[in-house]
Design an enzyme around this catalytic site. Sequence first.
Site, PDB file in Angstrom:
ATOM      1  CD1 TRP A 132      53.982  39.595  36.987  1.00 48.93           C
ATOM      2  CD2 TRP A 132      52.779  41.456  37.317  1.00 48.93           C
ATOM      3  NE1 TRP A 132      53.484  40.003  35.767  1.00 48.93           N
ATOM      4  CE2 TRP A 132      52.742  41.146  35.939  1.00 48.93           C
ATOM      5  CE3 TRP A 132      52.085  42.602  37.764  1.00 48.93           C
ATOM      6  CZ2 TRP A 132      52.060  41.908  35.005  1.00 48.93           C
ATOM      7  CZ3 TRP A 132      51.404  43.365  36.826  1.00 48.93           C
ATOM      8  CH2 TRP A 132      51.391  43.030  35.469  1.00 48.93           C
ATOM      9  CG  ASP A 137      51.091  35.522  29.598  1.00 51.23           C
ATOM     10  OD1 ASP A 137      50.593  36.634  29.795  1.00 51.23           O
ATOM     11  OD2 ASP A 137      52.019  35.309  28.794  1.00 51.23           O
ATOM     12  CD  GLN A 139      55.444  33.955  32.141  1.00 49.44           C
ATOM     13  OE1 GLN A 139      56.197  34.861  31.850  1.00 49.44           O
ATOM     14  NE2 GLN A 139      55.876  32.720  32.310  1.00 49.44           N
ATOM     15  CD1 TRP A 187      55.701  40.419  33.271  1.00 52.10           C
ATOM     16  CD2 TRP A 187      57.605  41.509  32.874  1.00 52.10           C
ATOM     17  NE1 TRP A 187      56.399  39.706  32.344  1.00 52.10           N
ATOM     18  CE2 TRP A 187      57.577  40.343  32.077  1.00 52.10           C
ATOM     19  CE3 TRP A 187      58.713  42.344  32.798  1.00 52.10           C
ATOM     20  CZ2 TRP A 187      58.607  40.008  31.204  1.00 52.10           C
ATOM     21  CZ3 TRP A 187      59.748  42.000  31.928  1.00 52.10           C
ATOM     22  CH2 TRP A 187      59.675  40.843  31.145  1.00 52.10           C
ATOM     23  CG  PHE A 244      59.365  35.028  28.739  1.00 46.40           C
ATOM     24  CD1 PHE A 244      59.809  35.483  29.976  1.00 46.40           C
ATOM     25  CD2 PHE A 244      59.361  35.933  27.690  1.00 46.40           C
ATOM     26  CE1 PHE A 244      60.241  36.801  30.158  1.00 46.40           C
ATOM     27  CE2 PHE A 244      59.780  37.250  27.853  1.00 46.40           C
ATOM     28  CZ  PHE A 244      60.224  37.690  29.095  1.00 46.40           C
ATOM     29  CB  SER A 245      53.950  32.324  28.235  1.00 48.77           C
ATOM     30  OG  SER A 245      53.514  33.236  29.204  1.00 48.77           O
ATOM     31  CG  ASP A 301      54.493  33.359  24.403  1.00 49.44           C
ATOM     32  OD1 ASP A 301      55.299  33.348  25.357  1.00 49.44           O
ATOM     33  OD2 ASP A 301      54.018  34.411  23.936  1.00 49.44           O
ATOM     34  CD  GLU A 340      53.082  39.349  23.732  1.00 50.47           C
ATOM     35  OE1 GLU A 340      52.022  39.624  24.296  1.00 50.47           O
ATOM     36  OE2 GLU A 340      54.192  39.737  24.140  1.00 50.47           O
TER      37      GLU A 340
HETATM   38  C1  FRU Z   1      52.319  37.802  27.105  1.00 47.41           C
HETATM   39  C2  FRU Z   1      53.822  37.700  27.268  1.00 47.41           C
HETATM   40  C3  FRU Z   1      54.388  36.492  26.570  1.00 47.41           C
HETATM   41  C4  FRU Z   1      55.645  36.246  27.334  1.00 47.41           C
HETATM   42  C5  FRU Z   1      55.223  36.580  28.739  1.00 47.41           C
HETATM   43  C6  FRU Z   1      56.314  37.140  29.591  1.00 47.41           C
HETATM   44  O1  FRU Z   1      51.719  38.549  28.098  1.00 47.41           O
HETATM   45  O2  FRU Z   1      54.442  38.887  26.815  1.00 47.41           O
HETATM   46  O3  FRU Z   1      54.599  36.666  25.190  1.00 47.41           O
HETATM   47  O4  FRU Z   1      56.073  34.915  27.223  1.00 47.41           O
HETATM   48  O5  FRU Z   1      54.188  37.521  28.626  1.00 47.41           O
HETATM   49  O6  FRU Z   1      55.876  37.347  30.898  1.00 47.41           O
END
Ligand code: FRU
Length: 496
Positions: A43, A46, A62, A70, A102-103, A175, A222
Amino acid sequence: MNRRQFSLLASLALARPLPAQTTQPAYAEKYRPQFHFSPRKGWTNDPNGLVFYRGRYHLFFQHNPLDVKWGNMTWGHAVSTDMVHWKQEANALEPDRMGTMFSGSAVVDWNNTAGLQKGEDKTLVLFYTAAGGTSPESQGQPYTQCMACSNDRGRTWIKFAGNPVVPNLVGHNRDPKVVWHAPSRQWIMTLFLDGSTYGFLTSPDLKKWTLQQKISVPKVGECPDFFEMPVENEAGVRKWVWTGANGSYLVGSFDGRRFQAEVMTQPLSYGANYYAAQTFSDLPQDRRVQMAWMSGGRYPDMPFNQQMSFPYELKLRRYGYDSYRLFALPITEIDSLRAAPRRWKDQVVKPGENPLAGMQGDLWDIHAEIEAGQAQEVGFRISGWTVTARWKENAREYSLQNGPLSAPVPLRDGRIKIRILADRTSMEVFANDGELVMPTCFLPEEGRPGLELFAVGGAARLLSLEIFPLKSIWTTASANSTGAIPTFLPPQGLKR
Ligand code: FRU
């Protein structure tokens, strides 16, 4: 990932098997995007850490390497010398006891402000969110912002021993996007806090951060981005642009401590398949190139899931009396994928005719300039998917349809200008030289690989039409990639 999916975190199944390998070779699978990035397996959502250093563009993403759903968030990594052809490398950041990855973003520490440079090469620094509580190992940990460094041009990554560099400020804050602010000689981080609130933090050395300002941007959450750009049609003027995950953006000024928004606009892109966009850091020649997750596409029975957008070159222009607008077009590096075009001038299309009959294929770069004439509608059908322009007599705008999406677009000199990038599972439509972008994902219709051009309700006149068949970016080399750490070639030409 949308917020609803966060509630699924607790039930993360880490090791659901990937679908049985298709018999098709990697990157040649039925629904594999042919000139958009997608991971070899598993998968993606971002794009993360987009950065350029010594001739190489880095795309982190990601990634769930263990499933086509996910979860188990990891930073995948791909490298390119032109932002078009990508080669997937070993994963850069794996989940740890602080959380899954995460991002976030990346920068080149040109002045060695962090003091982490080892040899000649500048330190590349990744900023990511350690999402505590999203894995069994990180139960009870909060969401914090961390960094990781590379001293070998992005080949290997070491998490910073002093992590986190930003403690939890609130809830699921995440993020981080970091940028250098030259006039005040400091780093700026914009960070999603919660709800529709974001923070601006500053740091002299990437390691100690101070919260300076909070902003609230209605209906946005986000993945923020923050960058300065020249205003193309106002000599000498530069503005700061702040964007949120849904593409809404603010244009304003920034003095090193406070961002003052002057204009808030609608997203640049229309539709649901463009999310969490990020621009590259450290591009030469003041370029601003953005890539997004084309969220929501479907790829049945594929060993991978989801794809990135094609990279868009952004321009900022004064728009009307008191506004600014971002414009986006595919980066010109797409030229390397083009085969010989077919061109038409002053072509009349009557209802029932298809001047493109016989053109086979599913990868296209189409440029059309259409006169608002007697037809009510002019359209293309590509792999069974329809993109049309509809207008009413005397109307000053037309309606651009991309599948089920429709957007109003102003007529320019009585004309419609459309550019279509058609890949196997996505259609990016650009109107009026990038004034509006409609990115969509679709599934091609079986047995309809060709091209159709049609007019409805009268004859249409195409002032010009240019169609380039495109080549795939996937080569035998990328198809053979095992995901192992590659041997890096010496840097080619471009040095900064
Ligand atoms: C956006 C998000 C970010 C987070 C990431 C997790 O799509 O929800 O806020 O860091 O995806 O995969």
